[in-house]
Motif scaffolding. Sequence first.
Motif, mmCIF file in Angstrom:
data_model
loop_
_atom_site.group_PDB
_atom_site.id
_atom_site.type_symbol
_atom_site.label_atom_id
_atom_site.label_comp_id
_atom_site.label_asym_id
_atom_site.label_seq_id
_atom_site.Cartn_x
_atom_site.Cartn_y
_atom_site.Cartn_z
ATOM 1 N N GLY A 293 21.418 -24.986 33.098
ATOM 2 C CA GLY A 293 22.287 -25.950 32.415
ATOM 3 C C GLY A 293 21.538 -26.721 31.348
ATOM 4 N N PHE A 294 20.306 -27.087 31.633
ATOM 5 C CA PHE A 294 19.488 -27.801 30.645
ATOM 6 C C PHE A 294 19.203 -26.911 29.443
ATOM 7 C CE2 PHE A 294 16.909 -31.095 29.124
ATOM 8 C CZ PHE A 294 15.708 -30.573 28.667
ATOM 9 N N LYS A 295 18.936 -25.624 29.682
ATOM 10 C CA LYS A 295 18.681 -24.685 28.594
ATOM 11 C C LYS A 295 19.934 -24.523 27.728
ATOM 12 C CE LYS A 295 18.594 -20.221 29.176
ATOM 13 N NZ LYS A 295 18.273 -18.865 29.598
ATOM 14 N N GLU A 296 21.110 -24.397 28.354
ATOM 15 C CA GLU A 296 22.358 -24.282 27.598
ATOM 16 C C GLU A 296 22.608 -25.539 26.767
ATOM 17 O OE1 GLU A 296 25.407 -23.393 30.407
ATOM 18 O OE2 GLU A 296 24.620 -21.385 30.816
ATOM 19 N N PHE A 297 22.286 -26.696 27.328
ATOM 20 C CA PHE A 297 22.435 -27.951 26.602
ATOM 21 C C PHE A 297 21.559 -27.979 25.357
ATOM 22 C CE2 PHE A 297 20.443 -32.157 25.955
ATOM 23 C CZ PHE A 297 21.551 -32.837 25.463
ATOM 24 N N LEU A 298 20.326 -27.506 25.487
ATOM 25 C CA LEU A 298 19.412 -27.512 24.351
ATOM 26 C C LEU A 298 19.830 -26.537 23.259
ATOM 27 C CD1 LEU A 298 15.901 -27.738 26.032
ATOM 28 C CD2 LEU A 298 17.099 -29.509 24.765
ATOM 29 N N LEU A 299 20.461 -25.440 23.628
ATOM 30 C CA LEU A 299 20.744 -24.382 22.669
ATOM 31 C C LEU A 299 22.138 -24.447 22.048
ATOM 32 C CD1 LEU A 299 19.020 -21.391 24.463
ATOM 33 C CD2 LEU A 299 18.143 -22.828 22.635
ATOM 34 N N ARG A 300 23.003 -25.317 22.478
ATOM 35 C CA ARG A 300 24.312 -25.398 21.837
ATOM 36 C C ARG A 300 24.317 -26.576 20.860
ATOM 37 N NH1 ARG A 300 26.625 -27.796 26.897
ATOM 38 N NH2 ARG A 300 26.499 -29.997 26.378
ATOM 39 N N GLY A 301 25.155 -26.488 19.859
ATOM 40 C CA GLY A 301 25.181 -27.533 18.840
ATOM 41 C C GLY A 301 26.490 -28.289 18.869
ATOM 42 N N ASN A 302 26.414 -29.598 19.059
ATOM 43 C CA ASN A 302 27.604 -30.436 18.966
ATOM 44 C C ASN A 302 27.185 -31.869 18.643
ATOM 45 O OD1 ASN A 302 26.790 -31.614 21.392
ATOM 46 N ND2 ASN A 302 28.086 -30.311 22.622
ATOM 47 N N MET B 11 10.781 -24.416 18.997
ATOM 48 C CA MET B 11 12.212 -24.283 19.279
ATOM 49 C C MET B 11 12.725 -22.915 18.834
ATOM 50 S SD MET B 11 13.341 -26.668 21.061
ATOM 51 C CE MET B 11 15.065 -26.278 20.966
ATOM 52 N N ASN B 12 12.280 -22.429 17.686
ATOM 53 C CA ASN B 12 12.675 -21.094 17.242
ATOM 54 C C ASN B 12 12.194 -20.034 18.228
ATOM 55 O OD1 ASN B 12 13.991 -22.037 14.986
ATOM 56 N ND2 ASN B 12 12.283 -21.650 13.600
ATOM 57 N N TRP B 13 10.991 -20.184 18.724
ATOM 58 C CA TRP B 13 10.468 -19.239 19.702
ATOM 59 C C TRP B 13 11.303 -19.279 20.988
ATOM 60 C CZ3 TRP B 13 8.151 -19.823 24.548
ATOM 61 C CH2 TRP B 13 7.577 -18.663 25.062
ATOM 62 N N LEU B 14 11.617 -20.493 21.463
ATOM 63 C CA LEU B 14 12.423 -20.625 22.679
ATOM 64 C C LEU B 14 13.806 -20.003 22.484
ATOM 65 C CD1 LEU B 14 11.535 -24.240 23.845
ATOM 66 C CD2 LEU B 14 10.971 -22.098 24.995
ATOM 67 N N LYS B 15 14.426 -20.221 21.330
ATOM 68 C CA LYS B 15 15.737 -19.624 21.067
ATOM 69 C C LYS B 15 15.652 -18.106 21.035
ATOM 70 C CE LYS B 15 17.970 -23.305 18.460
ATOM 71 N NZ LYS B 15 18.517 -23.691 17.149
ATOM 72 N N ARG B 16 14.618 -17.585 20.396
ATOM 73 C CA ARG B 16 14.455 -16.135 20.309
ATOM 74 C C ARG B 16 14.300 -15.533 21.705
ATOM 75 N NH1 ARG B 16 11.408 -16.398 16.099
ATOM 76 N NH2 ARG B 16 9.453 -16.582 17.205
ATOM 77 N N VAL B 17 13.500 -16.168 22.545
ATOM 78 C CA VAL B 17 13.296 -15.676 23.916
ATOM 79 C C VAL B 17 14.596 -15.776 24.713
ATOM 80 C CG1 VAL B 17 12.115 -16.193 26.092
ATOM 81 C CG2 VAL B 17 10.823 -16.140 23.960
ATOM 82 N N ALA B 18 15.301 -16.896 24.587
ATOM 83 C CA ALA B 18 16.540 -17.088 25.337
ATOM 84 C C ALA B 18 17.605 -16.087 24.908
ATOM 85 C CB ALA B 18 17.052 -18.513 25.139
ATOM 86 N N PHE B 19 17.758 -15.852 23.614
ATOM 87 C CA PHE B 19 18.767 -14.909 23.152
ATOM 88 C C PHE B 19 18.380 -13.474 23.474
ATOM 89 C CE2 PHE B 19 20.009 -18.395 20.103
ATOM 90 C CZ PHE B 19 21.178 -18.695 20.787
ATOM 91 N N ALA B 20 17.094 -13.158 23.490
ATOM 92 C CA ALA B 20 16.659 -11.816 23.866
ATOM 93 C C ALA B 20 17.005 -11.550 25.334
ATOM 94 C CB ALA B 20 15.166 -11.646 23.627
ATOM 95 N N LYS B 21 16.787 -12.530 26.184
ATOM 96 C CA LYS B 21 17.143 -12.377 27.598
ATOM 97 C C LYS B 21 18.650 -12.266 27.769
ATOM 98 C CE LYS B 21 13.158 -14.609 29.686
ATOM 99 N NZ LYS B 21 12.677 -15.744 30.487
ATOM 100 N N GLN B 22 19.392 -13.023 26.966
ATOM 101 C CA GLN B 22 20.848 -12.997 27.034
ATOM 102 C C GLN B 22 21.376 -11.635 26.568
ATOM 103 O OE1 GLN B 22 22.829 -15.750 24.391
ATOM 104 N NE2 GLN B 22 24.395 -16.165 25.905
ATOM 105 N N GLU B 23 20.772 -11.057 25.552
ATOM 106 C CA GLU B 23 21.208 -9.766 25.023
ATOM 107 C C GLU B 23 20.908 -8.629 25.990
ATOM 108 O OE1 GLU B 23 22.941 -8.959 22.231
ATOM 109 O OE2 GLU B 23 23.225 -11.113 21.969
#
Length: 152
Positions: A4-13, A99-111
């Motif tokens: 949940g914390f990871k999703e919070f960090l990666l969404r934009g609002n 942050m770019n590295w964390l997003k890349r890792v998170a989206f790679a795992k998601q894909e």
Amino acid sequence: MLKGFKEFLLRGNVIDLAVAVVIGAAFTAIVNSVVNDIFNPLIGAIFNAESLSESLRWTIRDAPGDENDSVIRFGAVLAALIQFVLVATVVYFALVTPMNWLKRVAFAKQEEGKPAVAADTPPTELELLKDIRDLLADRRTDAAPTDRTPPH
């Protein structure tokens, strides 16, 4: 909890933007300290000056008595430009790059968990053309007579 914390960090609002402003204000003290207490003294030592803003200046008119002199401070502009570049560098390498590295890792795992093509994705034009070609080829083979002998 961490997901949940990871999703919070990666969404934009709007809430994320508000948090970013608060964190940015708190991080300003750290960045200013790095620039003012580490980089500025190093630059001052290179230019052999205590302060760039006071070392590079041109007095246009000396004022009589207690009045202020008319002075153009090239050093102050140079110091502001250097400080901007240093702040941008610290922010980029301390915040943006991780942050770019964390997003890349998170989206790679998601894909990894997603199928190659979603079921609701329409076929591409190339796929449609291949299907049409295959159907036409099947019709030709079905309609052709099996006993064809060439004329003599």
